[in-house]
Write an enzyme that holds these catalytic residues in place. Structure first.
Site, PDB file in Angstrom:
ATOM      1  N   GLU A  35      48.787  20.245  40.555  1.00 31.26           N
ATOM      2  CA  GLU A  35      49.653  19.401  39.729  1.00 31.26           C
ATOM      3  C   GLU A  35      50.711  18.726  40.587  1.00 31.26           C
ATOM      4  O   GLU A  35      51.311  19.373  41.456  1.00 31.26           O
ATOM      5  CB  GLU A  35      50.309  20.279  38.657  1.00 31.26           C
ATOM      6  CG  GLU A  35      50.293  19.696  37.286  1.00 31.26           C
ATOM      7  CD  GLU A  35      48.876  19.430  36.764  1.00 31.26           C
ATOM      8  OE1 GLU A  35      48.449  18.264  36.812  1.00 31.26           O
ATOM      9  OE2 GLU A  35      48.234  20.382  36.301  1.00 31.26           O
ATOM     10  N   HIS A  36      50.923  17.437  40.317  1.00 33.03           N
ATOM     11  CA  HIS A  36      51.874  16.614  41.074  1.00 33.03           C
ATOM     12  C   HIS A  36      51.495  16.543  42.554  1.00 33.03           C
ATOM     13  O   HIS A  36      52.355  16.390  43.420  1.00 33.03           O
ATOM     14  CB  HIS A  36      53.318  17.118  40.892  1.00 33.03           C
ATOM     15  CG  HIS A  36      53.815  16.883  39.490  1.00 33.03           C
ATOM     16  ND1 HIS A  36      54.365  15.691  39.085  1.00 33.03           N
ATOM     17  CD2 HIS A  36      53.798  17.682  38.390  1.00 33.03           C
ATOM     18  CE1 HIS A  36      54.679  15.771  37.797  1.00 33.03           C
ATOM     19  NE2 HIS A  36      54.340  16.969  37.351  1.00 33.03           N
ATOM     20  N   ALA A 124      50.150  14.446  24.643  1.00 32.39           N
ATOM     21  CA  ALA A 124      50.036  15.892  24.845  1.00 32.39           C
ATOM     22  C   ALA A 124      49.713  16.249  26.285  1.00 32.39           C
ATOM     23  O   ALA A 124      49.434  17.394  26.606  1.00 32.39           O
ATOM     24  CB  ALA A 124      48.965  16.454  23.916  1.00 32.39           C
ATOM     25  N   SER A 128      45.530  10.854  27.076  1.00 37.65           N
ATOM     26  CA  SER A 128      45.048   9.960  26.025  1.00 37.65           C
ATOM     27  C   SER A 128      45.175   8.503  26.482  1.00 37.65           C
ATOM     28  O   SER A 128      44.331   7.664  26.153  1.00 37.65           O
ATOM     29  CB  SER A 128      45.803  10.179  24.721  1.00 37.65           C
ATOM     30  OG  SER A 128      47.182  10.010  24.933  1.00 37.65           O
ATOM     31  N   GLU A 168      48.499   1.045  34.154  1.00 43.00           N
ATOM     32  CA  GLU A 168      49.510   2.023  33.724  1.00 43.00           C
ATOM     33  C   GLU A 168      50.805   1.843  34.534  1.00 43.00           C
ATOM     34  O   GLU A 168      51.904   1.915  33.999  1.00 43.00           O
ATOM     35  CB  GLU A 168      48.950   3.438  33.893  1.00 43.00           C
ATOM     36  CG  GLU A 168      49.909   4.529  33.507  1.00 43.00           C
ATOM     37  CD  GLU A 168      49.474   5.375  32.332  1.00 43.00           C
ATOM     38  OE1 GLU A 168      48.326   5.267  31.866  1.00 43.00           O
ATOM     39  OE2 GLU A 168      50.320   6.160  31.869  1.00 43.00           O
ATOM     40  N   ASP A 180      44.264  11.010  36.476  1.00 44.49           N
ATOM     41  CA  ASP A 180      43.845  10.915  35.072  1.00 44.49           C
ATOM     42  C   ASP A 180      42.747   9.871  34.890  1.00 44.49           C
ATOM     43  O   ASP A 180      41.722  10.116  34.248  1.00 44.49           O
ATOM     44  CB  ASP A 180      45.031  10.549  34.180  1.00 44.49           C
ATOM     45  CG  ASP A 180      46.167  11.542  34.322  1.00 44.49           C
ATOM     46  OD1 ASP A 180      45.951  12.602  34.940  1.00 44.49           O
ATOM     47  OD2 ASP A 180      47.267  11.251  33.829  1.00 44.49           O
TER      48      ASP A 180
END
Ligand code: GLA
Length: 395
Positions: A35-36, A124, A128, A168, A180
């Site tokens: 993560e990150h 969440a 998405s 994004e 993602d």
């Protein structure tokens, strides 16, 4: 059955016939480890979910892209000659962003009628937005190729992931990494993706869970400051890299620095916060390599321990968890039959991912759910997740 239903809803909104409607889809993702680390040129280990965005689509001869969703009353029309100008839409900006960037990159953007049906819960931390972006990009490229007589077999999914990430960053204003959009574009049923974010080389690793399941728990916390805190962490990592480069000039990313090098040179990091951020990124990247090795050799117990360490590091060093995520993880770890539990995604709310023995999954949902409600005051949601495929046209 599902396909017919979505097409019927489409016809209710736009008219026409079922035979002219096509279906495209792209999934959300759960990150199993790392993560990150993506925007630090490290490794990640995500898997695509079966929860996904499905678009019912029909090409038109008009100059507008019409958008509707099965769960929203809003309808939006985008003028394809003015795609730059929809950044402020509260819904529809991801689609507009993707169409805009694709136009800049030379695709022939068609007018079309579109109906979105999303099963990835919004906000969440299960991507998405990437699901919407990648499904939109896949559909627009398919239409563009057909106009130009290019075979759709040649769709470059890595390029679509990069276009979606660009949308994004440049359109939606979130300075995200590639994880993602990459997982949504290139996911593979039953596999996680071991991805090197420096050069986007990757390997599919089969995930055989035998008698265990991947259980995702959603904190349902509203994540208002997420974007600014995310961008703040990125800036802190840039400072750490700059300082470490004074002794390791060849390193282009924090994720390239080994644990040994970090231990040797961490004294150049003068500020404690910056040092904690770097320590997380460097050890987390190392944990991805160890996790992949553990899963390849069927060593679930080592993988579970690495998951726990990852969460602790995100809580204590990177400081992106918060009471809600920590509560879900604490309660999960109290239970027999839970192999490991950690937050997944950006943090500050969002979801946890846990590996749970099959025969305690129901009890897990009940016990962790009740404890969460009594400690936090509102309910968590739980999803037993399957690993699905990446972007495609559904036939
Ligand atoms: C968000 C971003 C990703 C990644 C994760 C944290 O999901 O979109 O690029 O940085 O957070 O691992």
């Amino acid at each position: 059955m599902y396909f017919t239903e979505v097409k019927q809803k489409f016809i209710k909104i736009y008219g026409g016939e079922e035979k002219d409607i096509r279906l495209f889809s792209a999934p959300g993702r759960v990150n199993l480890m790392g993560e990150h680390t993506d925007y630090n040129g490290g490794y990640v280990f995500p898997a695509a979910l079966t929860m996904r965005t499905v678009i019912a689509a029909r090409k038109t001869d008009s100059k507008t892209i019409n958008l509707a969703a099965t769960d929203l009353p809003d309808r939006v029309s985008l003028d394809i000659e003015n795609l730059c100008c929809y950044k402020d839409l509260w819904w529809g900006n991801y689609q507009a962003g993707v169409a805009h960037i694709m136009q800049l990159e030379g695709f022939d953007i068609s007018g079309c009628d579109l109906l979105y049906d999303d099963s990835v819960p919004h906000g969440a931390g299960l991507s998405s937005s990437a699901a919407i972006e990648v499904a939109t990009a896949f559909m627009l490229e398919t239409f563009s190729n057909e106009k130009r007589g290019i075979d759709n077999k040649d769709i470059d999914l890595v390029r679509l992931a990069k276009i979606s990430q660009r949308a994004e960053i440049e359109y939606a204003g979130v300075n995200c990494g590639i994880m993602d959009q990459f997982s949504s574009a290139l996911g593979k049923k039953g596999h996680a993706i071991f991805l090197d974010c420096r050069d986007l080389s990757y390997e599919y690793v089969p995930i055989s869970l035998d008698n265990k399941r991947i259980v995702i728990a959603n904190t349902n916390k509203k994540r208002s400051l997420q974007t600014s805190k995310y961008n703040e962490r990125r800036a802190e990592c840039d400072i750490a890299l700059k300082q470490l480069k004074s002794v390791l000039p060849d390193k282009a990313f924090l994720g390239e620095i080994t644990v040994e090098e970090f231990l040797q040179y961490k004294k150049v990091l003068t500020n404690n916060t910056i040092s904690k951020r770097a320590e997380h990124v460097i050890y987390e990247t190392d944990r991805v390599v160890k996790s992949v090795a553990a899963l390849k050799s069927g060593d679930m117990s080592t993988f579970g321990k690495l998951m726990n360490k990852s969460h602790n590091s995100l809580r204590d060093l990177y400081e992106v968890t918060g009471t809600e995520l920590d509560t879900l993880v604490e309660e999960a770890r109290k239970m027999e039959g839970v192999i490991g539990s950690r937050m997944t995604g950006a943090g500050f709310g969002g979801c946890t991912v846990s590996i749970v023995e099959n025969d305690v999954v129901d009890e897990f949902i009940k016990t962790v759910g009740e404890a969460y409600k009594s400690r936090i005051g509102y309910e968590a949601d739980f999803y037993i997740s399957e690993i699905g495929d990446g972007a495609k046209e559904l036939r």
